[in-house]
Design a protein around this motif. Structure first.
Motif, PDB file in Angstrom:
ATOM      1  N   THR A 187      43.839 -15.240  71.280  1.00 51.95           N
ATOM      2  CA  THR A 187      43.603 -16.554  72.285  1.00 51.95           C
ATOM      3  C   THR A 187      44.000 -15.843  73.405  1.00 51.95           C
ATOM      4  OG1 THR A 187      46.782 -17.066  71.992  1.00 51.95           O
ATOM      5  CG2 THR A 187      44.525 -18.234  71.243  1.00 51.95           C
ATOM      6  N   MET A 188      43.006 -16.692  74.647  1.00 54.71           N
ATOM      7  CA  MET A 188      43.659 -16.335  75.756  1.00 54.71           C
ATOM      8  C   MET A 188      42.387 -15.061  76.047  1.00 54.71           C
ATOM      9  SD  MET A 188      47.206 -17.890  76.268  1.00 54.71           S
ATOM     10  CE  MET A 188      47.904 -19.591  75.912  1.00 54.71           C
ATOM     11  N   PHE A 189      41.756 -14.378  75.753  1.00 53.20           N
ATOM     12  CA  PHE A 189      41.220 -13.336  75.757  1.00 53.20           C
ATOM     13  C   PHE A 189      40.634 -13.452  76.946  1.00 53.20           C
ATOM     14  CE2 PHE A 189      37.637  -9.983  75.594  1.00 53.20           C
ATOM     15  CZ  PHE A 189      38.561  -9.290  74.994  1.00 53.20           C
ATOM     16  N   ASP A 190      40.815 -12.881  77.736  1.00 52.85           N
ATOM     17  CA  ASP A 190      40.002 -12.366  78.943  1.00 52.85           C
ATOM     18  C   ASP A 190      39.561 -11.125  79.146  1.00 52.85           C
ATOM     19  OD1 ASP A 190      39.649 -11.609  81.982  1.00 52.85           O
ATOM     20  OD2 ASP A 190      41.261 -12.577  82.482  1.00 52.85           O
ATOM     21  N   ARG A 191      38.450 -10.896  78.848  1.00 51.63           N
ATOM     22  CA  ARG A 191      37.612 -10.040  78.703  1.00 51.63           C
ATOM     23  C   ARG A 191      37.224  -8.785  80.417  1.00 51.63           C
ATOM     24  NH1 ARG A 191      33.381  -9.371  75.972  1.00 51.63           N
ATOM     25  NH2 ARG A 191      33.746 -11.965  75.438  1.00 51.63           N
ATOM     26  N   ARG A 192      37.879  -9.135  81.408  1.00 51.61           N
ATOM     27  CA  ARG A 192      38.303  -8.874  82.097  1.00 51.61           C
ATOM     28  C   ARG A 192      39.527  -7.951  82.960  1.00 51.61           C
ATOM     29  NH1 ARG A 192      37.315 -13.844  86.190  1.00 51.61           N
ATOM     30  NH2 ARG A 192      39.212 -14.503  84.984  1.00 51.61           N
ATOM     31  N   THR A 193      40.334  -8.051  81.640  1.00 52.52           N
ATOM     32  CA  THR A 193      41.348  -7.461  81.977  1.00 52.52           C
ATOM     33  C   THR A 193      41.111  -6.088  81.118  1.00 52.52           C
ATOM     34  OG1 THR A 193      42.874  -8.446  80.607  1.00 52.52           O
ATOM     35  CG2 THR A 193      42.630  -9.352  82.998  1.00 52.52           C
ATOM     36  N   ASN A 194      41.896  -5.166  81.224  1.00 52.03           N
ATOM     37  CA  ASN A 194      42.347  -3.949  80.116  1.00 52.03           C
ATOM     38  C   ASN A 194      43.300  -4.547  79.297  1.00 52.03           C
ATOM     39  OD1 ASN A 194      41.443  -1.354  79.803  1.00 52.03           O
ATOM     40  ND2 ASN A 194      42.958  -0.432  80.832  1.00 52.03           N
ATOM     41  N   ALA A 195      44.024  -4.970  79.797  1.00 52.71           N
ATOM     42  CA  ALA A 195      45.118  -5.444  78.378  1.00 52.71           C
ATOM     43  C   ALA A 195      44.852  -5.831  77.994  1.00 52.71           C
ATOM     44  CB  ALA A 195      46.479  -6.237  79.794  1.00 52.71           C
ATOM     45  N   ALA A 196      44.107  -7.339  78.109  1.00 52.94           N
ATOM     46  CA  ALA A 196      43.555  -7.748  77.289  1.00 52.94           C
ATOM     47  C   ALA A 196      42.232  -7.092  75.895  1.00 52.94           C
ATOM     48  CB  ALA A 196      42.645  -9.329  77.633  1.00 52.94           C
ATOM     49  N   ILE A 197      42.180  -6.203  76.522  1.00 56.78           N
ATOM     50  CA  ILE A 197      40.492  -5.556  75.247  1.00 56.78           C
ATOM     51  C   ILE A 197      41.678  -4.646  75.047  1.00 56.78           C
ATOM     52  CG2 ILE A 197      39.023  -3.603  75.236  1.00 56.78           C
ATOM     53  CD1 ILE A 197      38.337  -4.866  77.763  1.00 56.78           C
ATOM     54  N   LYS A 198      42.833  -4.154  75.308  1.00 59.43           N
ATOM     55  CA  LYS A 198      43.876  -2.891  74.555  1.00 59.43           C
ATOM     56  C   LYS A 198      44.752  -3.958  73.868  1.00 59.43           C
ATOM     57  CE  LYS A 198      44.528   0.678  77.779  1.00 59.43           C
ATOM     58  NZ  LYS A 198      45.273   1.876  78.360  1.00 59.43           N
ATOM     59  N   ALA A 199      45.069  -5.193  73.590  1.00 59.48           N
ATOM     60  CA  ALA A 199      45.887  -6.109  72.848  1.00 59.48           C
ATOM     61  C   ALA A 199      44.990  -6.209  71.551  1.00 59.48           C
ATOM     62  CB  ALA A 199      45.924  -7.349  73.861  1.00 59.48           C
TER      63      ALA A 199
END
Length: 259
Positions: A187-199
């Motif tokens: 949830t709360m995925f923000d494709r603009r952030t590297n942290a979300a993509i890595k998580a």
């Protein structure tokens, strides 16, 4: 009646949003849906404009009247929502006292399961929103369900909480002698952030078998929908967040067809 429990031992990961949005989508399909708030903080209840401080009856009554539970006891606690076919079994602050009052009594973990069995002919689905604490309420919610949805925010601290939740499900599974059908929902995925993509990548690596392949994006319309006291699927049906939950529901329907 199919019962899904939405659980995670970390707060703020989208449990209530997931409960409300899936419930709204199911009701819009013509299903009779019961949403159950087992969190003393009562976020699900407040979402629909129900004030947990002023309720005369709530899910707490089911536990207090456990010896004489019947369909009328459950139905008398229900609140309608603004959506046809969508009903709420609200929480109250008194739920916070249950562990101290009754936590050690035998059979306390199966009360909600027995209560839902009395109304199983009246509803197609029951969705249980859990507190973020392992206690008698989460135990009841897990014992009552045939599927567990674990919303997980796509950031690293939330992944730590997921490890704890998955261990809890293993321990609870042994205790209840059941194997949980579990689906992790990013949830709360923000494709603009590297942290979300890595998580997200870490989720797929560590829990590949149990993770839904999609993701719920960050969408401010979820907040707007809560202000309107409506599921986002009703208030803002064309938004990307609702579209993602529609895809999740399709995945859950497919698992039913194969299960």
């Amino acid at each position: 009646m199919r019962t899904w429990t939405i659980a995670n031992q970390k707060g703020g990961v989208g449990k209530t949003t997931t409960t409300v949005t899936l419930g709204g989508l199911l009701a819009q399909q013509g299903k009779q849906v019961l949403l159950i708030d087992t969190d003393p903080h009562a976020s699900l209840s407040y979402y629909f404009g129900v004030d947990a401080d002023t309720l005369t009856s709530s899910v707490y009554d089911i536990f207090v009247n456990k010896a004489t539970i019947d369909a009328d006891t459950v139905l008398n606690c229900l609140c309608p929502t603004k959506v046809d076919g969508l009903y709420l079994l609200p929480a109250s602050m008194a739920l916070a006292t249950l562990d101290r009052q009754m936590g050690s009594e035998p059979g306390m973990g199966l009360i909600l399961k027995k209560a839902l069995a009395t109304v199983s002919q009246k509803f197609d689905f029951a969705l249980i929103d859990c507190p973020p604490v392992l206690g008698v309420l989460m135990v009841n919610a897990l014992a009552a369900c045939d599927k567990v949805l674990v919303p997980v925010q796509t950031e690293f601290l939330a992944l730590k909480g997921l490890d704890r939740m998955m261990k809890t499900l293993k321990i609870m599974g042994r205790s209840l002698d059941k194997q949980f059908d579990t689906l992790i929902v990013p949830t709360m995925f923000d494709r603009r952030t590297n942290a979300a993509i890595k998580a997200q990548a870490r989720l797929m690596t560590d829990y590949k078998q149990d993770v839904w392949q999609g993701m719920i994006p960050v969408d401010t319309r979820f907040r707007d929908a809560s202000l309107a006291q409506l599921p986002a699927s009703v208030a803002f049906p064309k938004t990307r967040g609702v579209h993602a939950y529609q895809q999740l529901l399709e995945r859950l329907s497919v698992s039913k067809a194969h299960g």
